[in-house]
Enzyme design. Structure first.
Site, PDB file in Angstrom:
ATOM      1  N   LYS A   1      -2.622  10.856  11.646  1.00 41.46           N
ATOM      2  CA  LYS A   1      -3.880  11.511  12.015  1.00 41.46           C
ATOM      3  C   LYS A   1      -4.827  10.606  12.787  1.00 41.46           C
ATOM      4  O   LYS A   1      -5.038   9.451  12.411  1.00 41.46           O
ATOM      5  CB  LYS A   1      -4.594  12.006  10.752  1.00 41.46           C
ATOM      6  CG  LYS A   1      -3.861  13.137  10.034  1.00 41.46           C
ATOM      7  CD  LYS A   1      -4.678  13.621   8.859  1.00 41.46           C
ATOM      8  CE  LYS A   1      -4.016  14.831   8.204  1.00 41.46           C
ATOM      9  NZ  LYS A   1      -4.809  15.318   7.074  1.00 41.46           N
TER      10      LYS A   1
ATOM     11  N   GLY B   1       1.387  -0.755   5.560  1.00 43.66           N
ATOM     12  CA  GLY B   1       2.624  -0.569   4.803  1.00 43.66           C
ATOM     13  C   GLY B   1       3.823  -0.122   5.613  1.00 43.66           C
ATOM     14  O   GLY B   1       4.904  -0.720   5.535  1.00 43.66           O
TER      15      GLY B   1
ATOM     16  N   ARG C   1       3.859 -10.498  -3.753  1.00 39.55           N
ATOM     17  CA  ARG C   1       2.487 -10.991  -3.943  1.00 39.55           C
ATOM     18  C   ARG C   1       2.425 -12.128  -4.959  1.00 39.55           C
ATOM     19  O   ARG C   1       1.607 -13.041  -4.817  1.00 39.55           O
ATOM     20  CB  ARG C   1       1.573  -9.833  -4.369  1.00 39.55           C
ATOM     21  CG  ARG C   1       1.233  -8.909  -3.208  1.00 39.55           C
ATOM     22  CD  ARG C   1       0.390  -7.745  -3.641  1.00 39.55           C
ATOM     23  NE  ARG C   1      -0.070  -6.975  -2.482  1.00 39.55           N
ATOM     24  CZ  ARG C   1      -0.590  -5.778  -2.556  1.00 39.55           C
ATOM     25  NH1 ARG C   1      -0.733  -5.178  -3.728  1.00 39.55           N
ATOM     26  NH2 ARG C   1      -0.986  -5.147  -1.480  1.00 39.55           N
TER      27      ARG C   1
ATOM     28  N   GLY D   1      -5.723  -2.145   3.527  1.00 33.24           N
ATOM     29  CA  GLY D   1      -7.084  -1.668   3.770  1.00 33.24           C
ATOM     30  C   GLY D   1      -7.943  -2.702   4.466  1.00 33.24           C
ATOM     31  O   GLY D   1      -8.724  -2.384   5.370  1.00 33.24           O
TER      32      GLY D   1
END
Length: 397
Positions: free
Chosen positions: A198, A351, A41, A374
């Protein structure tokens, strides 16, 4: 998406002598001693900063780091290690300024780092007074932190509201372009791969994509739930039986559009979840009560690979099996290689997806690799990110 781009401002000669405030994403991992363990980053943020310096601007850069308590600065929350690493990369000393919201001394050609912005009271709630103080520091605000684009905070949204000019830096602009190309105006067929443990965490994404994509490939624990919905037995595999109706609704939504959610025809099973567990390939109809499904089978992987090679656009979020274990990596490996070989425009994020891309060395064959976990997921959910919204508003004003 129509936004002002920092590169355009530079090309128009509007940056020289101006005070430029860059919101970067410098939230890097550190060890217990505070040493940076992975600097991607930091490296990725340098181009925007260098562009501003080369254009003759007085440059301020800030970021969040970790999860500090607002109003309570602690040494471990400091951006000092980041400034040191960035200084090494840029060949210059970068002073770190604390208590900067009341004013910053910086001249054209100079670069300063403003201490961890999340320490400022009101940052996370996008306090208007704080945002106006930040905006007063600059002539041009540059948002270059896609990883924070899904949050409306003072240093990402509020400052963009009140700064004289608000624009997208090169990293954010590249994300916007890739997202537009993949989701707003995709070359067909558009194939999405959504995998994870999930269904519940990806349900809104699956529903949103089901309205747009030509094929929706599901993997991991999500695929197990879809197999159950298709009437197959999954043994003791991870699944969410209470979401079968939701899975069926996604299948039906795709079917109604002449699209599909391919259900695995073969799987790789084990009796225990372990790297050294013996792996057994079997038909999806032959899963025993004590089996764990840990990967798609070779037949399924090949069928999916053939479809990916014919795609016009591919969106990839998540490995399709337990690729960390050698015996259960084939499905993810075959899909990764198919994406690499496809002529489709591909965008990948998340990720575990990035870990798989790195493991199979296909970084250069993926059209665009998104760094904002996100934020990337919220885009897939069909949400308009706050950063995109405010920059679009400012460009139209």
């Amino acid at each position: 998406m129509q936004v002002i781009r920092f590169s355009d401002l530079i090309a128009q000669g509007q940056v020289a002598g101006k005070r430029v405030f860059i919101r970067a994403d410098l939230n890097v991992p550190q060890d217990d001693a505070g040493n940076i363990t992975e600097d991607t980053r930091v490296r990725a943020s340098v181009p925007a900063i260098q562009m501003a310096l080369d254009a003759g601007a007085a440059v301020m850069v800030t970021s969040h780091l970790g999860r500090p308590a607002e109003g309570e600065f602690k040494p471990e929350d400091s951006l000092a290690p980041v400034a040191k690493r960035m200084g090494e990369l840029m060949g210059r000393e970068i002073p770190v300024i604390v208590d900067w919201t009341e004013g910053v001394e910086v001249k054209p050609g100079q670069l300063v780092m403003l201490e961890n912005c999340r320490v400022n009271k009101g940052e996370k709630k996008n306090d208007e007074a704080l945002a106006k103080k930040m905006a007063a520091l600059c002539d041009i605000f540059v948002h270059d932190a896609f990883g924070t684009a899904h949050r409306a905070e003072a240093s990402t949204y509020g400052i963009a509201q009140f700064a004289p000019i608000a624009c997208a830096g090169p990293l954010l602009a590249a994300e916007m372009d890739a997202i537009s190309k993949a989701l707003l105006a995709p070359k067909r067929p558009l194939v999405a791969i959504v995998a994870g443990s999930k269904v519940s965490t990806k349900l809104t994404i699956l529903k949103s994509l089901a309205e747009n994509v030509d094929q929706l490939i599901v993997g991991g624990g999500i695929a197990n739930t879809f197999m159950l919905a298709a009437g197959l037995k999954i043994g003791k595999s991870l699944a969410e039986p209470d979401l079968l109706d939701q899975a069926k609704a996604v299948i039906e939504a795709m079917k109604a559009r002449g699209a599909a959610v391919p259900i695995p025809t073969d799987v790789v099973t084990a009796k225990t979840f372990a790297a050294d567990a013996p792996a057994t390939i079997k038909a999806a109809t032959d899963v025993a009560d004590d089996d764990l499904i840990l990967d798609i089978g070779p037949q399924t992987a090949q069928a999916l690979a053939d479809q990916l090679k014919k795609a016009g656009t591919i969106v990839w979020n998540g490995p399709v099996g337990v690729f960390e274990f050698a015996a259960f990596e084939n499905g993810t490996k075959v899909i990764a290689q198919a994406i690499a070989e496809s002529s489709a425009f591909s965008i990948a994020g998340g990720g575990d997806t990035l870990a798989a891309i790195a493991k199979y060395g296909i970084e250069k064959q993926v059209g665009y690799i998104s760094t904002g976990g996100g934020a990337f997921l919220e885009v897939l959910e069909g949400k308009t990110l706050p950063a995109f919204e405010i920059l679009t508003k400012r460009a139209a004003a």
